[in-house]
Motif scaffolding. Sequence first.
Motif, PDB file in Angstrom:
ATOM      1  N   PHE A 138      -5.724   9.097   0.175  1.00 13.54           N
ATOM      2  CA  PHE A 138      -6.768   8.263  -0.563  1.00 13.54           C
ATOM      3  C   PHE A 138      -6.374   6.954  -0.424  1.00 13.54           C
ATOM      4  CE2 PHE A 138      -7.937  11.868  -3.597  1.00 13.54           C
ATOM      5  CZ  PHE A 138      -8.905  12.375  -2.730  1.00 13.54           C
ATOM      6  N   LEU A 139      -4.857   6.531  -0.302  1.00 17.28           N
ATOM      7  CA  LEU A 139      -4.429   5.238  -0.254  1.00 17.28           C
ATOM      8  C   LEU A 139      -4.807   4.777   1.401  1.00 17.28           C
ATOM      9  CD1 LEU A 139      -1.164   5.369  -2.017  1.00 17.28           C
ATOM     10  CD2 LEU A 139      -3.167   4.143  -2.536  1.00 17.28           C
ATOM     11  N   MET A 140      -4.617   5.631   2.363  1.00 18.45           N
ATOM     12  CA  MET A 140      -4.595   5.434   3.709  1.00 18.45           C
ATOM     13  C   MET A 140      -6.228   5.224   3.985  1.00 18.45           C
ATOM     14  SD  MET A 140      -1.861   8.216   5.258  1.00 18.45           S
ATOM     15  CE  MET A 140      -2.035   7.723   6.856  1.00 18.45           C
ATOM     16  N   ILE A 141      -7.202   5.819   3.428  1.00 20.44           N
ATOM     17  CA  ILE A 141      -8.398   5.684   3.889  1.00 20.44           C
ATOM     18  C   ILE A 141      -8.900   4.636   2.969  1.00 20.44           C
ATOM     19  CG2 ILE A 141      -8.750   8.015   4.459  1.00 20.44           C
ATOM     20  CD1 ILE A 141     -10.248   8.626   1.765  1.00 20.44           C
ATOM     21  N   GLY A 142      -8.075   3.796   1.960  1.00 16.71           N
ATOM     22  CA  GLY A 142      -8.628   2.591   1.457  1.00 16.71           C
ATOM     23  C   GLY A 142      -9.524   2.692   0.399  1.00 16.71           C
ATOM     24  N   LEU A 143      -9.516   4.020  -0.545  1.00 13.05           N
ATOM     25  CA  LEU A 143     -10.434   4.056  -1.734  1.00 13.05           C
ATOM     26  C   LEU A 143      -9.898   2.890  -2.647  1.00 13.05           C
ATOM     27  CD1 LEU A 143     -10.960   7.807  -2.023  1.00 13.05           C
ATOM     28  CD2 LEU A 143     -12.432   6.008  -1.246  1.00 13.05           C
ATOM     29  N   PRO A 144     -10.862   2.345  -3.198  1.00 10.89           N
ATOM     30  CA  PRO A 144     -10.531   1.308  -4.089  1.00 10.89           C
ATOM     31  C   PRO A 144     -10.037   1.505  -5.560  1.00 10.89           C
ATOM     32  CG  PRO A 144     -12.960   1.351  -4.073  1.00 10.89           C
ATOM     33  CD  PRO A 144     -12.150   2.392  -3.141  1.00 10.89           C
ATOM     34  N   GLY A 145      -9.174   0.797  -6.219  1.00 13.38           N
ATOM     35  CA  GLY A 145      -8.811   1.163  -7.561  1.00 13.38           C
ATOM     36  C   GLY A 145      -7.787   2.179  -7.970  1.00 13.38           C
ATOM     37  N   LEU A 146      -7.013   2.280  -6.737  1.00 14.84           N
ATOM     38  CA  LEU A 146      -6.113   3.392  -6.834  1.00 14.84           C
ATOM     39  C   LEU A 146      -4.513   2.843  -6.801  1.00 14.84           C
ATOM     40  CD1 LEU A 146      -7.445   6.565  -4.746  1.00 14.84           C
ATOM     41  CD2 LEU A 146      -7.162   6.499  -7.474  1.00 14.84           C
ATOM     42  N   HIS A 147      -4.277   1.720  -6.271  1.00 19.02           N
ATOM     43  CA  HIS A 147      -3.006   1.388  -6.215  1.00 19.02           C
ATOM     44  C   HIS A 147      -2.081   1.370  -7.332  1.00 19.02           C
ATOM     45  CE1 HIS A 147      -4.685   0.091  -2.273  1.00 19.02           C
ATOM     46  NE2 HIS A 147      -3.344  -0.235  -1.896  1.00 19.02           N
ATOM     47  N   THR A 148      -2.429   0.774  -8.406  1.00 15.16           N
ATOM     48  CA  THR A 148      -1.766   0.675  -9.623  1.00 15.16           C
ATOM     49  C   THR A 148      -1.516   2.205 -10.251  1.00 15.16           C
ATOM     50  OG1 THR A 148      -2.369  -1.526 -10.015  1.00 15.16           O
ATOM     51  CG2 THR A 148      -1.577  -0.452 -11.658  1.00 15.16           C
ATOM     52  N   LEU A 149      -2.490   2.724 -10.305  1.00 12.74           N
ATOM     53  CA  LEU A 149      -2.391   3.936 -11.091  1.00 12.74           C
ATOM     54  C   LEU A 149      -1.335   5.045  -9.990  1.00 12.74           C
ATOM     55  CD1 LEU A 149      -3.369   5.940 -13.579  1.00 12.74           C
ATOM     56  CD2 LEU A 149      -5.291   6.883 -12.173  1.00 12.74           C
ATOM     57  N   ALA A 150      -1.877   5.145  -8.848  1.00 17.40           N
ATOM     58  CA  ALA A 150      -0.966   6.090  -7.909  1.00 17.40           C
ATOM     59  C   ALA A 150       0.640   5.382  -7.952  1.00 17.40           C
ATOM     60  CB  ALA A 150      -1.237   5.709  -6.648  1.00 17.40           C
TER      61      ALA A 150
END
Length: 203
Positions: A138-150
């Motif tokens: 999901f990070l590699m395909i650039g889905l928004p809003g996941l960086h902090t939670l991940a």
Amino acid sequence: MDRLSVELHYYFFGEERPTQVTLADVLKIGKERIFGLIFALLGLILVLPFAVPGRGIFVGFIILVGSVQLAVGAKSPWMPKTLINKPIALKTVQGVMKSGILWLRRIEMFSRPRLLYIFSSFMGRLVAGIALALVAIFLMIGLPGLHTLAGVGLLMTGLGLLVDDGAIFLTGVAVCIFADLIGVSSAIALLIEGSSVLGCPST
């Protein structure tokens, strides 16, 4: 082994370093617990609020490689030499670590060796590996809003491995699974939106 925050502070601020460092240099701190150190460091990169072009792809790729090896029970991770030997400016890394070490210290206050069977069992490592692999995709395909939670999930998963704390490890995996559910929901929403746009007749 000292706490990760102590090791990192000494490495980056207590000793003289060249103007550039590599990921391979930093991973030596982890010794036999390199998996934990990799995930904890990547979690810090995602948690901290700074913009780096291609951060999701870079971090996601390393997570994907590491998580697959964790799932199959590898004792130590293999990483491409071109990746781990790529030089990074010391000042850049110190800027990240200055804030990141504060995060680590807060989590370490509650850590202790417990519930070792959770991450020492094949099933525990398999579930964690799958959860982390999905986060990576999901990070590699650039889905928004996941960086902090991940990032929080990765940080806690890695720290749990580092200090043999199954409770922190399990919490980190749970956060990653929650991030995966958000990722799946976002992907479905984007597919539905894309299908509706393509299906709209032109006027």
